[in-house]
Design an enzyme around this catalytic site. Structure first.
Site, short mmCIF file in Angstrom:
data_model
loop_
_atom_site.label_atom_id
_atom_site.label_comp_id
_atom_site.label_asym_id
_atom_site.label_seq_id
_atom_site.Cartn_x
_atom_site.Cartn_y
_atom_site.Cartn_z
CG ASN A 113 -1.78 1.21 1.35
OD1 ASN A 113 -2.42 1.60 0.36
ND2 ASN A 113 -1.85 1.83 2.51
CG HIS A 115 -0.30 6.20 4.80
ND1 HIS A 115 -1.68 6.26 4.88
CD2 HIS A 115 0.17 7.01 5.78
CE1 HIS A 115 -2.02 7.07 5.87
NE2 HIS A 115 -0.92 7.54 6.43
CB SER A 142 5.30 5.06 4.15
OG SER A 142 5.70 6.09 5.02
CG ASP A 151 -2.74 3.59 6.94
OD1 ASP A 151 -2.79 3.04 5.83
OD2 ASP A 151 -3.50 4.50 7.27
C1 GRF Z 1 -2.62 8.92 -2.48
O1 GRF Z 1 -2.31 10.07 -1.77
C2 GRF Z 1 -2.22 7.70 -1.69
O2 GRF Z 1 -1.10 7.89 -0.91
C3 GRF Z 1 -3.42 7.45 -0.83
O3 GRF Z 1 -4.53 7.78 -1.64
C4 GRF Z 1 -4.13 8.72 -2.63
C5 GRF Z 1 -4.49 8.13 -3.95
O4 GRF Z 1 -4.23 9.02 -5.00
N1 GRF Z 1 -3.43 6.10 -0.33
P1 GRF Z 1 -4.24 8.49 -6.48
O5 GRF Z 1 -5.64 7.92 -6.73
O6 GRF Z 1 -3.18 7.47 -6.64
O7 GRF Z 1 -4.00 9.71 -7.32
#
Ligand code: GRF
Length: 221
Positions: A113, A115, A142, A151
């Site tokens: 994932n 984050h 991260s 997370d």
């Molecule tokens: C990103 O900020 C990611 O870190 C978080 O959700 C957002 C997704 O953005 N988990 P995108 O759809 O990849 O533009």
């Protein structure tokens, strides 16, 4: 990657615009990259990222979680689709559903994932607002393995950015996002090429450069 080595089959799970998905797609365009995107799956049929994936010629599937009675029912439907596409690794990229231990445990060590914070700080939502409210000078992103706790899970890669005096959650978030697009392909490449070992809470990367760098903030002009 040596010629003829099969690339790992990856599913990217999204709920929204999919900019991280796009950065992964871009990385996989290089035939030397050890993974390919076999499927983009969304729990929201209207997610803009699905159209982007189709423009790139990638298979897409929408499984609307609202059409399923329970979380597990929804996850069983996802699992079937993932198996049908012979998916080996999952990248969550803005996938806004909490996953049950039933699903997470099926993908232990094979699901990662991204984050938008320097974990273990700022788990959960509104990370940029919270970082600004706390007055931290460094913030970032991260990539980590997914475990049942939200997370949590061993961290594979992180990028830090300086927090600037004039930052709003938006401006800070944009600089963090630019770094997300760097570290997500990096982390997937490491995982797909088998260069990662999980040792307790730590991820060790074989061949890691013995070089240390420090990012200091503020940096004056
Ligand atoms: C990103 O900020 C990611 O870190 C978080 O959700 C957002 C997704 O953005 N988990 P995108 O759809 O990849 O533009």
């Amino acid at each position: 990657m040596s010629a003829g080595t099969p690339r790992r089959r990856v599913a990217v799970l999204i709920s929204g615009r999919g900019s991280n998905m796009t950065s992964l797609l871009a990385a996989t365009k290089d035939p030397a990259f050890p993974a390919e995107i076999s499927l983009v799956l969304s729990n929201r049929p209207e997610a803009p990222g699905l159209a982007t994936a189709r423009e790139h010629g990638v298979n897409t599937v929408a499984i609307d979680h609202k059409q399923h009675m329970s979380r597990e029912d929804f996850e069983r439907a996802m699992q079937e689709v993932l198996e049908a596409h012979r998916v080996e690794l999952i990248c969550l990229a803005g996938f806004m559903r909490i996953l049950t231990p039933w699903f997470v445990e099926r993908w232990t060590g094979r699901m990662i994932n991204i984050h938008p914070a320097l974990l273990p700080l700022y788990k959960g939502l509104h990370t940029h607002e919270r970082a600004l409210a706390d007055g931290v000078k460094l913030h970032g992103a991260s990539v980590h393995f997914v475990v049942p706790g939200m997370d949590e899970g061993p961290i594979i890669a992180q990028a830090a950015v300086s927090v600037l005096d004039g930052d709003t959650p938006d401006t800070l978030g944009q600089r963090v996002l630019a770094q997300e697009h760097v570290i997500y392909p990096l982390a997937l490449g490491l995982l797909a090429s088998g260069r990662i070992a999980i040792e307790g809470a730590r991820v060790r990367v074989s061949g890691e450069a013995a070089q240390t760098t420090a990012l200091v903030a503020p940096q004056l002009a």
